[in-house]
Scaffold this motif. Structure first.
Motif, short mmCIF file in Angstrom:
data_model
loop_
_atom_site.label_atom_id
_atom_site.label_comp_id
_atom_site.label_asym_id
_atom_site.label_seq_id
_atom_site.Cartn_x
_atom_site.Cartn_y
_atom_site.Cartn_z
N GLU A 148 54.27 -41.64 -13.54
CA GLU A 148 53.53 -40.62 -12.80
C GLU A 148 52.67 -39.78 -13.73
O GLU A 148 51.48 -39.53 -13.46
N LYS A 152 48.53 -39.73 -13.69
CA LYS A 152 47.83 -38.46 -13.43
C LYS A 152 46.87 -38.13 -14.56
O LYS A 152 45.75 -37.67 -14.31
N HIS A 155 43.83 -40.47 -14.22
CA HIS A 155 42.97 -40.10 -13.10
C HIS A 155 42.18 -38.83 -13.40
O HIS A 155 41.03 -38.70 -12.97
N SER A 156 42.78 -37.91 -14.14
CA SER A 156 42.06 -36.69 -14.49
C SER A 156 40.92 -36.97 -15.46
O SER A 156 39.87 -36.31 -15.42
N GLU A 162 44.12 -37.28 -7.56
CA GLU A 162 45.45 -37.35 -8.16
C GLU A 162 46.32 -38.32 -7.37
O GLU A 162 46.33 -38.30 -6.14
#
Length: 309
Positions: A148, A152, A155-156, A162
C-alpha cells in the motif's frame, strides 16, 4: 524500493569479499503494467522491483578438504563439473491487484490486493550449449510487504488518484518458493549471430506450482549470460514464446478453482545494449488471460546491469 536496494547493496560488501577476487554483476530492474506497447492490463501483476548480485566461481574450493565436498553441491548438480558456476542473491518486491481497482472489496472471482517482499539465493551454471539456474526464494506476503505504501508513493509521483482497497489485502503469510530454469541452444561456428534454442522452467512452493516450456531466438548475444565478453559494445535482440501449465495458485487461494485457466500462452521480447561494463535491457511481456474474466495481460520494464562491481 529504497529499503530493498539499501539492504541488497549493504550485503554486497561481504559477498564481494567471499568471491575470491572475481568481479561481480549488479542488476536493478523495474516492471510495470503501464509500460506496454500492445494489449491491455488486467492489473493482476501491476508492479515489480528487483535487485540482484551475482559473483562467479564463489565456492570453488571444497569446504571439507580436497575432493570431499564443495559448496556448489548444496544445489542440484545440473551441468558438468567443468561448467562455469556463479552464485547470487537478491531482493524483489511485487504488487498485485484486482481487475477493477475502483471497488475496494474485490469480487470473489477476482484477484485480491496483495504485495510480496522476497529474498532469493541462486546458482547458475554455463557450459557449451546449455545454461541452468536454480533459485530459492523466501519472504512474506501481506501488509508486512508495504504494498500500500509503495503504490501510494508511486501514484503521488505520477499524479494519479490514490489507490484504494488495500484495507482488504491478503493477510501476512510466509512464502517459500523454488525455481529451476534450463536453456539449450545450437552452437554455431564462424560467429553466426542468430541463435535458436529451447527453454523450460518449473516453479514449486507456497505461491504457485507451474511448469513452462517453449522456443526462443536471440540475435547478437545471449541475453541471460551475465558475464558476456562480447567486446566493449554489443547489441542483442531476443524473442521467446512458450506455454505454461498451472497446477495451483497457492496463497492466492481466495480465487475459485473453476476460474483458473490451466494452460497459458506467453511471449517476451527484449533489446539489450552493452557498453563496456554497463548493460541496458528494455523488455515487453505478453500473456494470455489467466482467468476466464481477465484480459490478455501485458507489461514491460527496464533493467540496468553493472559488470565489475
Amino acid at each position: 524500493m529504497t529499503l530493498s536496494y539499501a539492504i541488497l547493496l549493504g550485503c554486497c560488501l561481504p559477498w564481494r569479499a567471499l568471491s575470491q577476487g572475481h568481479a561481480g554483476v549488479l542488476e536493478l530492474q523495474v516492471a510495470n503494467d503501464r509500460y506496454r506497447l500492445v494489449g491491455m492490463s488486467d492489473r493482476y501483476f501491476t508492479n515489480g522491483l528487483y535487485a540482484s548480485f551475482l559473483a562467479p566461481e564463489w565456492g570453488a574450493k571444497p569446504l571439507m578438504g580436497k575432493g570431499r565436498f564443495e559448496l556448489r553441491d548444496l544445489f542440484l548438480p545440473f551441468g558438468s563439473r567443468s561448467a562455469q558456476t556463479w552464485w547470487g542473491f537478491g531482493a524483489e518486491h511485487q504488487i498485485f491487484s484486482p481487475a477493477d481497482i475502483h471497488q475496494p472489496l474485490p469480487a470473489s472471482r477476482d484477484y485480491p490486493y496483495a504485495a510480496l517482499f522476497l529474498f532469493h539465493f541462486s546458482q547458475e551454471k554455463m557450459q557449451p550449449g546449455a545454461w541452468n539456474e536454480q533459485q530459492v526464494r523466501f519472504g512474506a506476503l501481506g501488509a508486512i510487504a508495504f504494498g500500500e505504501e509503495l503504490q501510494k508513493l508511486a501514484h503521488s509521483i505520477v499524479g494519479v488518484a490514490e489507490p484504494i482497497g488495500w484495507e482488504n489485502q491478503l493477510q501476512n503469510q510466509a512464502v517459500l518458493q523454488g525455481q529451476w530454469t534450463t536453456r539449450y541452444w545450437t552452437n554455431r561456428s564462424g560467429g553466426f549471430p542468430l541463435i535458436p534454442g529451447l527453454y523450460s522452467r518449473v516453479e514449486a512452493g507456497t505461491l504457485w506450482n507451474t511448469a513452462e516450456g517453449g522456443l526462443w531466438l536471440s540475435l547478437g548475444r545471449l541475453p541471460f549470460q551475465s558475464f558476456s565478453k562480447s567486446g566493449p559494445f554489443s547489441v542483442g535482440l531476443f524473442a521467446q514464446v512458450g506455454a505454461r501449465a498451472v497446477a495451483s495458485n497457492g496463497l492466492f487461494r481466495q480465487l475459485e478453482d473453476d476460474l483458473l485457466r490451466r494452460l497459458l500462452l506467453s511471449g517476451e521480447t527484449s533489446v539489450e545494449i552493452q557498453f563496456k561494463g554497463i548493460t541496458v535491457r528494455v523488455f515487453q511481456h505478453l500473456q494470455s488471460p489467466e482467468f476466464e474474466s481477465a484480459y490478455v495481460h501485458a507489461w514491460g520494464g527496464l533493467a540496468l546491469r553493472f559488470n565489475g562491481i
